[in-house]
Scaffold this motif. Sequence first.
Motif, PDB file in Angstrom:
ATOM      1  N   LEU A 113       0.822  -1.198   0.119  1.00  0.00           N
ATOM      2  CA  LEU A 113       0.027   0.052  -0.017  1.00  0.00           C
ATOM      3  C   LEU A 113       0.768   1.231   0.068  1.00  0.00           C
ATOM      4  N   PHE A 114       0.368   2.192  -0.583  1.00  0.00           N
ATOM      5  CA  PHE A 114       1.233   3.542  -0.478  1.00  0.00           C
ATOM      6  C   PHE A 114       0.437   4.272   0.683  1.00  0.00           C
ATOM      7  N   ASN A 115       1.293   4.991   1.524  1.00  0.00           N
ATOM      8  CA  ASN A 115       0.932   5.740   2.470  1.00  0.00           C
ATOM      9  C   ASN A 115       1.617   7.153   2.583  1.00  0.00           C
ATOM     10  N   GLY A 116       1.365   7.869   1.437  1.00  0.00           N
ATOM     11  CA  GLY A 116       1.995   9.227   1.468  1.00  0.00           C
ATOM     12  C   GLY A 116       3.015   9.489   0.416  1.00  0.00           C
ATOM     13  N   MET A 117       2.978  10.821  -0.032  1.00  0.00           N
ATOM     14  CA  MET A 117       4.017  10.896  -1.418  1.00  0.00           C
ATOM     15  C   MET A 117       4.436  12.523  -1.502  1.00  0.00           C
ATOM     16  N   ALA A 118       5.568  12.567  -1.705  1.00  0.00           N
ATOM     17  CA  ALA A 118       5.869  14.081  -1.736  1.00  0.00           C
ATOM     18  C   ALA A 118       6.995  14.206  -3.089  1.00  0.00           C
ATOM     19  N   VAL A 119       6.866  15.140  -3.875  1.00  0.00           N
ATOM     20  CA  VAL A 119       7.610  15.373  -4.778  1.00  0.00           C
ATOM     21  C   VAL A 119       8.805  16.456  -4.871  1.00  0.00           C
ATOM     22  N   ASN A 120       9.872  16.478  -5.579  1.00  0.00           N
ATOM     23  CA  ASN A 120      10.964  17.393  -5.155  1.00  0.00           C
ATOM     24  C   ASN A 120      10.811  18.605  -5.929  1.00  0.00           C
ATOM     25  N   SER A 121      10.955  19.578  -4.869  1.00  0.00           N
ATOM     26  CA  SER A 121      10.756  21.211  -5.415  1.00  0.00           C
ATOM     27  C   SER A 121      11.879  21.401  -6.427  1.00  0.00           C
ATOM     28  N   ASP A 122      13.096  20.563  -6.291  1.00  0.00           N
ATOM     29  CA  ASP A 122      13.944  20.941  -7.273  1.00  0.00           C
ATOM     30  C   ASP A 122      13.987  20.234  -8.386  1.00  0.00           C
ATOM     31  N   ASP A 123      13.897  20.651  -9.292  1.00  0.00           N
ATOM     32  CA  ASP A 123      13.489  19.608 -10.679  1.00  0.00           C
ATOM     33  C   ASP A 123      14.649  19.077 -11.362  1.00  0.00           C
ATOM     34  N   HIS A 124      16.117  19.209 -10.613  1.00  0.00           N
ATOM     35  CA  HIS A 124      17.227  18.752 -11.177  1.00  0.00           C
ATOM     36  C   HIS A 124      17.828  17.769 -10.137  1.00  0.00           C
ATOM     37  N   SER A 125      17.106  17.699  -9.009  1.00  0.00           N
ATOM     38  CA  SER A 125      17.723  16.562  -8.241  1.00  0.00           C
ATOM     39  C   SER A 125      17.369  15.063  -8.659  1.00  0.00           C
ATOM     40  N   ASP A 126      18.382  14.123  -8.093  1.00  0.00           N
ATOM     41  CA  ASP A 126      18.381  12.685  -8.482  1.00  0.00           C
ATOM     42  C   ASP A 126      17.174  12.001  -8.340  1.00  0.00           C
ATOM     43  N   ALA A 127      16.578  12.594  -7.136  1.00  0.00           N
ATOM     44  CA  ALA A 127      15.266  11.673  -6.650  1.00  0.00           C
ATOM     45  C   ALA A 127      14.287  12.775  -6.995  1.00  0.00           C
ATOM     46  N   ALA A 128      13.242  12.274  -7.699  1.00  0.00           N
ATOM     47  CA  ALA A 128      12.167  12.927  -8.045  1.00  0.00           C
ATOM     48  C   ALA A 128      10.755  13.013  -7.072  1.00  0.00           C
ATOM     49  N   ILE A 129      10.781  11.721  -6.484  1.00  0.00           N
ATOM     50  CA  ILE A 129       9.568  11.502  -5.759  1.00  0.00           C
ATOM     51  C   ILE A 129       9.882  10.613  -4.808  1.00  0.00           C
ATOM     52  N   ALA A 130       9.259  10.880  -3.445  1.00  0.00           N
ATOM     53  CA  ALA A 130       9.392  10.020  -2.477  1.00  0.00           C
ATOM     54  C   ALA A 130       8.093   9.501  -1.802  1.00  0.00           C
ATOM     55  N   ILE A 131       8.099   8.154  -1.814  1.00  0.00           N
ATOM     56  CA  ILE A 131       6.660   7.650  -1.391  1.00  0.00           C
ATOM     57  C   ILE A 131       6.911   6.609  -0.505  1.00  0.00           C
ATOM     58  N   SER A 132       6.004   6.530   0.591  1.00  0.00           N
ATOM     59  CA  SER A 132       5.962   5.647   1.899  1.00  0.00           C
ATOM     60  C   SER A 132       5.037   4.326   1.054  1.00  0.00           C
ATOM     61  N   VAL A 133       5.711   3.007   1.197  1.00  0.00           N
ATOM     62  CA  VAL A 133       5.153   1.927   0.913  1.00  0.00           C
ATOM     63  C   VAL A 133       5.017   0.989   1.955  1.00  0.00           C
ATOM     64  N   HIS A 134       3.955   0.324   2.243  1.00  0.00           N
ATOM     65  CA  HIS A 134       3.658  -0.350   3.439  1.00  0.00           C
ATOM     66  C   HIS A 134       3.398  -1.697   2.786  1.00  0.00           C
ATOM     67  N   TRP A 135       4.494  -2.601   3.392  1.00  0.00           N
ATOM     68  CA  TRP A 135       4.332  -4.038   3.202  1.00  0.00           C
ATOM     69  C   TRP A 135       3.605  -4.830   4.466  1.00  0.00           C
TER      70      TRP A 135
END
Length: 483
Positions: free
Chosen positions: A152-174
């Motif tokens: 399941l997904f439990n929250g997401m953030a997108v990077n305010s810096d569009d040149h960063s290596d990481a574009a998305i952070a997402i919480s994944v619940h197993w």
Amino acid sequence: MSPSLDALNHDILIYIFTALAIPEILLLRRVSRRLYLVSEQHAVWNTACTNEILRNGIPFLKRPLTSFSAKDLERETLRAYELGLNWRSPTTTLHHVISTPIKFGAIEGIRFLPRHGRNWIITTSIGIWWTLCIRDCDSLQVVAQWSPGKALFNGMAVNSDDHSDAAIAISVHWIGCTTVELLSISDDSAGGITIHSRRILDTSSKPVALDGDIIALCDHDSETMILNWKTQEQALLRSPDTWQDKPLHVAFTRGSIFVVRARSICIFDEPQMALPGDSLSVVLPRIFKSFGWLDGVALALGSSAPFCPVSSSQSPLSLLVRDKGGDPWRLTELFQFMTLNADFNLTPDHTSQDISSTSHEPQSLSFPFSRISDLSSNYRGPLRCSDMVLGSYGTAVWVQPSDWAAGGLIAGENFVEQVATSTSRESLVVALFPGLLNQGLPEAHIKVVLECHGSGWSCLDYDEARGLIALGSGSGEVTVYRL
């Protein structure tokens, strides 16, 4: 005999165009092919954008004008000009752009993601498995998707810096395990794009903000971990425990960190980050404010647009509070717009203290936000979509629930009786609060109310600079509107 415009040299023609307003540029360029070619120069649209967009407080992309090609700068300046006219018109209009057919299941989250000059929309949906999709902003076609399978997904953030290596952070619940995955987006050899996991963080906290290499991870009560995901440096911010205080926003500005939760706001001094193996300081807030129970809080950092005549007095941070109030039967909602006081020091001289050397209470300082304007809504009902977005220019978007007073039970003199009235639907509301766009006027105005005719909206996002609103529904549909 007076010389014609075509007889003037190139530099003089550029100078003439830079002295014109945007409608005059569009009119003069029609005189001849040479004038049209001159009007396409970067210098013409750099001046037009500075004078007519930035100095007039019209939302614009947060990029240096020199980073645009001449063609792109012309297109974005004309788009912003039309957006400004629409916002300041007494009859602001909202245009339907596109909707998708139902395909991937209920949409639970939606975010705009500008990345490397391309405009995408991210959706998270639940069908057989939870799926993250990247869609083209214009066609809403899925260009890439990612799913961890039985999770399941439990929250997401997108990077305010569009040149960063990481574009998305997402919480994944197993089952029995929760992690935060940092996702990268890259072009593949076939001309498409791919999503791949860049880093996995072993934490049950929710990603709330992602700014370059810095991620803010919040639990559901009082703690916020600030982590550099590349170097593993970290600091722990602890709010007074208000229990089940859902995290909403984390903002970094001028040496301070603002942590906004469902019932509180804390202001922290920027902490010293500790390397792995070093003792971790636990930082207490400089200021703490409890709101009571709210339906939502939106936060916006002040615009960084240069040349704006009111930018020097503009607050670096604004809040929009959707007040639930203490009366569950109240038939109105109150929206309170607040700005950070000009005399509040965002970069204090003193060093942040950790919990071992201070009391367990934040400093006794007054709440540094002033209530500027209010709006009332006469509708109260079940709130499926609680998302509320406030832009840095003072514009805001939210979903107004269907009116629970439109029908149902009502108390008579001696008994409760059923009352049948007209059907009420939830609506999309677009509002303008004091800020750059309304040129310092103190009044707030609801500009557009658009009734939903589908199955109901579950989430929304708003791109103020482009005037775009994206909505997801519980039936799986995605809809985009444009101001």
